[in-house]
Write a protein that holds these residues in place. Structure first.
Motif, short mmCIF file in Angstrom:
data_model
loop_
_atom_site.label_atom_id
_atom_site.label_comp_id
_atom_site.label_asym_id
_atom_site.label_seq_id
_atom_site.Cartn_x
_atom_site.Cartn_y
_atom_site.Cartn_z
N GLN A 67 38.36 -33.71 -27.25
CA GLN A 67 38.95 -34.97 -27.70
C GLN A 67 38.50 -36.08 -26.76
OE1 GLN A 67 43.10 -33.89 -27.57
NE2 GLN A 67 43.17 -33.65 -29.79
N ARG A 68 38.50 -37.31 -27.28
CA ARG A 68 38.13 -38.47 -26.47
C ARG A 68 39.34 -39.36 -26.27
NH1 ARG A 68 33.71 -40.51 -30.43
NH2 ARG A 68 34.86 -39.14 -31.80
N LEU A 69 39.34 -40.08 -25.18
CA LEU A 69 40.39 -41.03 -24.89
C LEU A 69 39.78 -42.43 -24.96
CD1 LEU A 69 43.35 -40.79 -24.16
CD2 LEU A 69 42.69 -40.79 -21.75
N VAL A 70 40.37 -43.30 -25.79
CA VAL A 70 39.84 -44.64 -25.98
C VAL A 70 40.97 -45.65 -25.79
CG1 VAL A 70 38.72 -46.22 -27.63
CG2 VAL A 70 38.09 -43.81 -27.61
N LEU A 71 40.67 -46.73 -25.10
CA LEU A 71 41.64 -47.80 -24.91
C LEU A 71 41.29 -48.94 -25.87
CD1 LEU A 71 44.05 -48.77 -23.18
CD2 LEU A 71 42.37 -49.91 -21.71
N LEU A 72 42.25 -49.29 -26.71
CA LEU A 72 42.08 -50.41 -27.64
C LEU A 72 42.88 -51.59 -27.12
CD1 LEU A 72 42.58 -48.54 -31.04
CD2 LEU A 72 40.46 -48.94 -29.79
N ARG A 73 42.24 -52.73 -27.05
CA ARG A 73 42.92 -53.95 -26.59
C ARG A 73 43.04 -54.92 -27.75
NH1 ARG A 73 39.64 -53.54 -21.32
NH2 ARG A 73 41.17 -52.65 -19.91
N PHE A 74 44.27 -55.22 -28.11
CA PHE A 74 44.55 -56.16 -29.20
C PHE A 74 45.01 -57.48 -28.59
CE2 PHE A 74 45.10 -52.00 -31.08
CZ PHE A 74 44.53 -52.14 -32.33
N SER A 75 44.52 -58.58 -29.17
CA SER A 75 44.94 -59.92 -28.77
C SER A 75 45.46 -60.63 -30.02
CB SER A 75 43.77 -60.71 -28.18
OG SER A 75 43.33 -60.12 -26.98
N PHE A 76 46.67 -61.15 -29.91
CA PHE A 76 47.30 -61.88 -31.01
C PHE A 76 47.42 -63.35 -30.64
CE2 PHE A 76 48.93 -57.55 -31.07
CZ PHE A 76 48.84 -57.20 -32.41
N THR A 77 46.93 -64.22 -31.51
CA THR A 77 47.09 -65.66 -31.33
C THR A 77 47.60 -66.24 -32.65
OG1 THR A 77 44.86 -66.22 -32.09
CG2 THR A 77 45.12 -65.74 -29.72
N ARG A 78 47.84 -67.54 -32.66
CA ARG A 78 48.27 -68.18 -33.90
C ARG A 78 47.21 -68.10 -34.99
NH1 ARG A 78 52.30 -73.19 -33.18
NH2 ARG A 78 53.80 -72.10 -31.87
N ASP A 79 45.95 -67.90 -34.59
CA ASP A 79 44.86 -67.81 -35.56
C ASP A 79 44.72 -66.40 -36.15
OD1 ASP A 79 44.18 -70.48 -35.22
OD2 ASP A 79 42.84 -70.02 -33.55
N GLY A 80 45.33 -65.40 -35.53
CA GLY A 80 45.23 -64.03 -36.02
C GLY A 80 45.06 -63.04 -34.89
N ALA A 81 44.50 -61.87 -35.22
CA ALA A 81 44.36 -60.79 -34.25
C ALA A 81 42.90 -60.42 -34.07
CB ALA A 81 45.16 -59.58 -34.70
N THR A 82 42.56 -60.00 -32.85
CA THR A 82 41.25 -59.46 -32.55
C THR A 82 41.46 -58.16 -31.76
OG1 THR A 82 41.06 -60.70 -30.48
CG2 THR A 82 40.10 -61.70 -32.46
N ALA A 83 40.42 -57.34 -31.69
CA ALA A 83 40.54 -56.08 -30.96
C ALA A 83 39.19 -55.66 -30.40
CB ALA A 83 41.07 -54.99 -31.89
N SER A 84 39.26 -54.88 -29.32
CA SER A 84 38.05 -54.29 -28.74
C SER A 84 38.40 -52.88 -28.27
CB SER A 84 37.54 -55.13 -27.57
OG SER A 84 38.50 -55.16 -26.53
#
Length: 89
Positions: A67-84
Motif C-alpha cells: 500500500q502507498r501513503l499519500v498526503l492530499l492538501r486541500f485549499s478552500f477559498t471563496r472562489d472554490g477548492a483546489t488540491a494537490s
C-alpha cells in the motif's frame, strides 16, 4: 482527482484560505483504502468535505503489492477548492 463540492453559502463564510490535509492509504490498484485528517484545519465542516473527496480519488496502479501513503492538501477559498497530492511512501 476529486475536488469537494462546496456550496456558495459555505464559501462565503471563508476569510482567506482554509487548508486541510488528508492522509490516504492507496491500494495496489490505485483505489483509496482509507482517508483521515492529517491536519484538519479550523473547521470540521471543511475537514469532512475534504475527507469525503479524498476517498473518491484514484491513483495509477503500483508495481508492487504494498500500500502507498499519500498526503492530499486541500485549499478552500471563496472562489472554490483546489488540491494537490504528495506521495509519502
Amino acid at each position: 482527482e476529486v475536488l469537494p463540492d462546496v456550496p456558495r453559502r459555505a464559501r462565503q463564510t471563508i476569510r482567506g484560505t482554509v487548508r486541510v490535509s488528508v492522509r490516504v492509504i492507496v491500494e495496489q490498484d490505485g483505489t483509496v483504502f482509507a482517508a483521515l485528517a492529517d491536519n484538519p484545519g479550523p473547521s470540521r465542516y471543511f475537514e469532512r468535505l475534504a475527507i469525503e473527496a479524498a476517498k473518491k480519488w484514484t491513483f495509477p496502479p503500483a508495481d508492487t503489492d504494498a500500500q502507498r501513503l499519500v498526503l492530499l492538501r486541500f485549499s478552500f477559498t471563496r472562489d472554490g477548492a483546489t488540491a494537490s497530492a504528495m506521495t509519502l511512501q
